[in-house]
Write a protein that holds these residues in place. Sequence first.
Motif, PDB file in Angstrom:
ATOM      1  N   GLN B 166      -9.821  51.100  18.892  1.00 19.18           N
ATOM      2  CA  GLN B 166     -10.713  51.855  18.121  1.00 19.18           C
ATOM      3  C   GLN B 166     -11.958  51.742  18.697  1.00 19.18           C
ATOM      4  O   GLN B 166     -12.723  52.471  18.931  1.00 19.18           O
ATOM      5  CB  GLN B 166     -10.594  52.020  16.686  1.00 19.18           C
ATOM      6  N   ARG B 167     -12.730  50.515  18.618  1.00 21.47           N
ATOM      7  CA  ARG B 167     -13.953  50.217  19.243  1.00 21.47           C
ATOM      8  C   ARG B 167     -14.226  50.671  20.302  1.00 21.47           C
ATOM      9  O   ARG B 167     -15.174  51.210  20.843  1.00 21.47           O
ATOM     10  CB  ARG B 167     -14.206  48.745  18.923  1.00 21.47           C
ATOM     11  N   VAL B 168     -13.141  50.157  21.241  1.00 25.98           N
ATOM     12  CA  VAL B 168     -13.361  50.949  22.782  1.00 25.98           C
ATOM     13  C   VAL B 168     -13.456  52.699  22.658  1.00 25.98           C
ATOM     14  O   VAL B 168     -14.391  53.026  23.567  1.00 25.98           O
ATOM     15  CB  VAL B 168     -12.218  50.272  23.691  1.00 25.98           C
ATOM     16  N   SER B 169     -12.757  53.084  22.022  1.00 26.48           N
ATOM     17  CA  SER B 169     -12.542  54.398  21.797  1.00 26.48           C
ATOM     18  C   SER B 169     -14.093  55.019  21.264  1.00 26.48           C
ATOM     19  O   SER B 169     -14.500  55.954  21.864  1.00 26.48           O
ATOM     20  CB  SER B 169     -11.457  55.323  21.181  1.00 26.48           C
ATOM     21  N   ILE B 170     -14.747  54.442  20.331  1.00 25.06           N
ATOM     22  CA  ILE B 170     -15.933  54.392  19.922  1.00 25.06           C
ATOM     23  C   ILE B 170     -16.947  54.426  21.177  1.00 25.06           C
ATOM     24  O   ILE B 170     -17.810  55.299  21.322  1.00 25.06           O
ATOM     25  CB  ILE B 170     -16.429  54.018  18.818  1.00 25.06           C
ATOM     26  N   ALA B 171     -16.884  53.349  21.917  1.00 25.98           N
ATOM     27  CA  ALA B 171     -17.920  52.965  22.874  1.00 25.98           C
ATOM     28  C   ALA B 171     -17.846  54.239  23.943  1.00 25.98           C
ATOM     29  O   ALA B 171     -18.888  54.783  24.384  1.00 25.98           O
ATOM     30  CB  ALA B 171     -17.495  51.629  23.588  1.00 25.98           C
ATOM     31  N   ARG B 172     -16.538  54.580  24.068  1.00 26.43           N
ATOM     32  CA  ARG B 172     -16.371  55.552  25.078  1.00 26.43           C
ATOM     33  C   ARG B 172     -17.138  56.968  24.657  1.00 26.43           C
ATOM     34  O   ARG B 172     -17.744  57.705  25.229  1.00 26.43           O
ATOM     35  CB  ARG B 172     -14.838  56.086  25.255  1.00 26.43           C
ATOM     36  N   ALA B 173     -17.029  57.214  23.270  1.00 27.08           N
ATOM     37  CA  ALA B 173     -17.426  58.592  22.658  1.00 27.08           C
ATOM     38  C   ALA B 173     -19.126  58.281  22.616  1.00 27.08           C
ATOM     39  O   ALA B 173     -19.780  59.358  22.800  1.00 27.08           O
ATOM     40  CB  ALA B 173     -16.997  58.629  21.303  1.00 27.08           C
ATOM     41  N   ILE B 174     -19.545  57.090  22.411  1.00 28.64           N
ATOM     42  CA  ILE B 174     -21.015  56.976  22.394  1.00 28.64           C
ATOM     43  C   ILE B 174     -22.028  56.820  23.727  1.00 28.64           C
ATOM     44  O   ILE B 174     -22.944  56.945  23.676  1.00 28.64           O
ATOM     45  CB  ILE B 174     -21.603  55.983  21.430  1.00 28.64           C
ATOM     46  N   VAL B 175     -20.973  56.640  24.663  1.00 26.10           N
ATOM     47  CA  VAL B 175     -21.599  56.152  26.107  1.00 26.10           C
ATOM     48  C   VAL B 175     -22.269  57.376  26.652  1.00 26.10           C
ATOM     49  O   VAL B 175     -23.619  57.096  27.389  1.00 26.10           O
ATOM     50  CB  VAL B 175     -20.651  55.587  27.041  1.00 26.10           C
ATOM     51  N   GLY B 176     -21.981  58.439  26.266  1.00 23.68           N
ATOM     52  CA  GLY B 176     -22.689  59.428  26.711  1.00 23.68           C
ATOM     53  C   GLY B 176     -23.823  59.992  26.036  1.00 23.68           C
ATOM     54  O   GLY B 176     -24.520  61.290  26.116  1.00 23.68           O
ATOM     55  N   ASP B 177     -24.001  59.308  24.943  1.00 20.20           N
ATOM     56  CA  ASP B 177     -25.359  59.899  23.912  1.00 20.20           C
ATOM     57  C   ASP B 177     -25.155  61.029  23.262  1.00 20.20           C
ATOM     58  O   ASP B 177     -26.035  61.895  23.418  1.00 20.20           O
ATOM     59  CB  ASP B 177     -26.749  59.672  24.622  1.00 20.20           C
ATOM     60  N   PRO B 178     -23.960  61.074  22.343  1.00 19.81           N
ATOM     61  CA  PRO B 178     -23.825  62.647  22.040  1.00 19.81           C
ATOM     62  C   PRO B 178     -24.483  62.666  20.684  1.00 19.81           C
ATOM     63  O   PRO B 178     -25.082  61.941  20.071  1.00 19.81           O
ATOM     64  CB  PRO B 178     -22.262  62.510  21.435  1.00 19.81           C
ATOM     65  N   THR B 179     -24.875  64.185  20.335  1.00 22.91           N
ATOM     66  CA  THR B 179     -25.520  64.623  19.274  1.00 22.91           C
ATOM     67  C   THR B 179     -24.701  64.332  17.938  1.00 22.91           C
ATOM     68  O   THR B 179     -25.117  64.105  16.998  1.00 22.91           O
ATOM     69  CB  THR B 179     -25.931  66.007  19.240  1.00 22.91           C
ATOM     70  N   ILE B 180     -23.383  64.662  18.152  1.00 22.95           N
ATOM     71  CA  ILE B 180     -22.385  64.617  16.979  1.00 22.95           C
ATOM     72  C   ILE B 180     -21.212  63.733  17.487  1.00 22.95           C
ATOM     73  O   ILE B 180     -20.825  64.120  18.615  1.00 22.95           O
ATOM     74  CB  ILE B 180     -22.093  65.835  16.634  1.00 22.95           C
ATOM     75  N   LEU B 181     -20.781  63.154  16.323  1.00 19.83           N
ATOM     76  CA  LEU B 181     -19.387  62.390  16.599  1.00 19.83           C
ATOM     77  C   LEU B 181     -18.615  62.984  15.654  1.00 19.83           C
ATOM     78  O   LEU B 181     -18.791  62.751  14.408  1.00 19.83           O
ATOM     79  CB  LEU B 181     -19.798  60.735  16.499  1.00 19.83           C
ATOM     80  N   LEU B 182     -17.464  63.156  16.008  1.00 26.74           N
ATOM     81  CA  LEU B 182     -16.351  63.665  15.066  1.00 26.74           C
ATOM     82  C   LEU B 182     -15.299  62.784  15.213  1.00 26.74           C
ATOM     83  O   LEU B 182     -14.783  62.190  15.971  1.00 26.74           O
ATOM     84  CB  LEU B 182     -15.871  64.846  15.612  1.00 26.74           C
ATOM     85  N   ALA B 183     -14.634  62.242  14.141  1.00 23.57           N
ATOM     86  CA  ALA B 183     -13.949  61.021  13.619  1.00 23.57           C
ATOM     87  C   ALA B 183     -12.746  61.619  12.926  1.00 23.57           C
ATOM     88  O   ALA B 183     -12.900  61.914  11.761  1.00 23.57           O
ATOM     89  CB  ALA B 183     -14.487  59.924  13.076  1.00 23.57           C
ATOM     90  N   ASP B 184     -11.600  61.592  13.578  1.00 26.85           N
ATOM     91  CA  ASP B 184     -10.346  62.418  13.026  1.00 26.85           C
ATOM     92  C   ASP B 184      -9.633  60.944  12.541  1.00 26.85           C
ATOM     93  O   ASP B 184      -9.000  60.486  13.146  1.00 26.85           O
ATOM     94  CB  ASP B 184      -9.786  63.173  13.952  1.00 26.85           C
TER      95      ASP B 184
END
Lengths: 292, 258
Positions: B166-184
Amino acid sequence: MRLATVWYFLAEGWRSARRNVSLISLGTIAASLFVLGALALILMNLNHVSQLLQARIEIRAFLEDGLLPEGVAAIRAQIQATDGVAQVTFVSKDEGLRRLRGQLGEHAGILDVVGENPLPDAFDVRVEDADRTAQVAARISRIPGVLGVNYGQGFTEKLLATMRLVGVAGAVVAALFVAAVVFIVGNTIRLTVISRAREIEVMKLVGATDWFIRWPFLVEGMVLGLVGAAISGLLLFAGYNLAVRYITGLAPFIPVITAPEPVAALCVALLLMGVLMGAVAGGVFVKRYLRV
Amino acid sequence: MPRAIEVYQVNSIFQELREVMMLIRLYSVSKVYPNGAVGLLNVDTYIRQGEFVFLVGPSGAGKTTFMNLLTRQVLPTQGQVIVDGRNVVRMRPSEVPYLRRAVRMIFQDYKLLPNKTAYENVAFALRVTEANPRQVRTRVMESLELVGLACKARAYPGELSGGEQQRVSIARAIVGDPTILLADEPTGNLDLDTSWGIMELLLRINKRGTTVIMATHNRSIVNGMMRRVIELDGGKIVRDDERGAYRREAGHGMVLPG
């Protein structure tokens, strides 16, 4: 587009083409393209023959005996004025006999039996368009002072009709084989799409554009088409040279294309077609299987 | 009275400012699926820049529909969805990828690619969005460091624990510097201790300025965080607490009309 991106497309396309292609699908693509190429070669040769023949097709208009030089000149002018006539040459009685002698060769002795020259004066008429030979001949035959015309009646029409039939049949068969190639490439790409469904899902989630997702599949299709075409092109080139050697040995009077250029050009065309068909298949099928 | 006009103007500017600060705005949004199932029913809500919001409610309440609307994985049957000044409903399909670069998702099942290492999984998200190739390495390592997995960059997902995946998937989500993070349901498959680790991480990301919206069934986490809670039921918002608990308690919280 970045160089790194282009490189990514090429690498991905090549990798999945290698992973998903089977001997059967590649063989079928190559075989289909081979048949396409063979058809094209047959048509090219028929066209070659017919062009040679068409260049030889002439109407000979025989003139009535005992015409004055002015009458002959008038007839010449009328023929010249006929629609579709390219060139008119006068062949005198004596000239005609000399030619006939030449054609008969060792059997020329038969003419001595006849004694007096039996041939009338004549005009050799070359037409602009072989398709209209019969029509032009009919018009010339109606000119007063013309005894009759001879243009190998029936043969020209038959040759042209055969050409047309072979052309249409060839086009139908070619269309079938094109469809086969597109279908096989598409099916191979479908396997890729399925095997990489997860990757595609992630790509969509992180915001890859549709074209970015689609490009590797286009490349894969092009690789398949190119490899298939290369195989069939090699076989075709080698096979044709063998066939030419065989035919020229067996029946040297059949004028087949022996120059390598047209055949090489055909192989290049085949390669381009393979790439194009692969790209089309890749584009169309991926669009169908990639639901955004 | 000039003074009254001034107050009015200040109020109006304040109102406008509030509207501008709304990162996400849903205007009477309904989603009814083709099979008749109701995803959302006439939902009106907003989420501010930098907020941390829990979406709670029973299965089928509309939590996932809510999130999928924000990334345009589904379109509403009615209403408008505005994300960061962009109308998600009216945007052209070619704009969707760019929306998804700003709104990233993480999932209960991580959705990592099993044939790629942790590093490659994170880098993949940058590569397919055509990021500058020279920056890929630094950005990926930064991201992995932030989630505490720089040491496992070369491990494949199969070699990592659930929490690490899950940490890797979070790293993947934030690497692009998103404005919003949705966590399902990001902690749906994890034990409580690991879940808290993930929550700390999400909080840290939130503090960096990313708005986090998290759908969850995990009562203790929601109760322990005391953040804004939007409760959905049958596609309607039945509760919206600024500092809420998982369940509404007697005399606690504000009940919004459907």
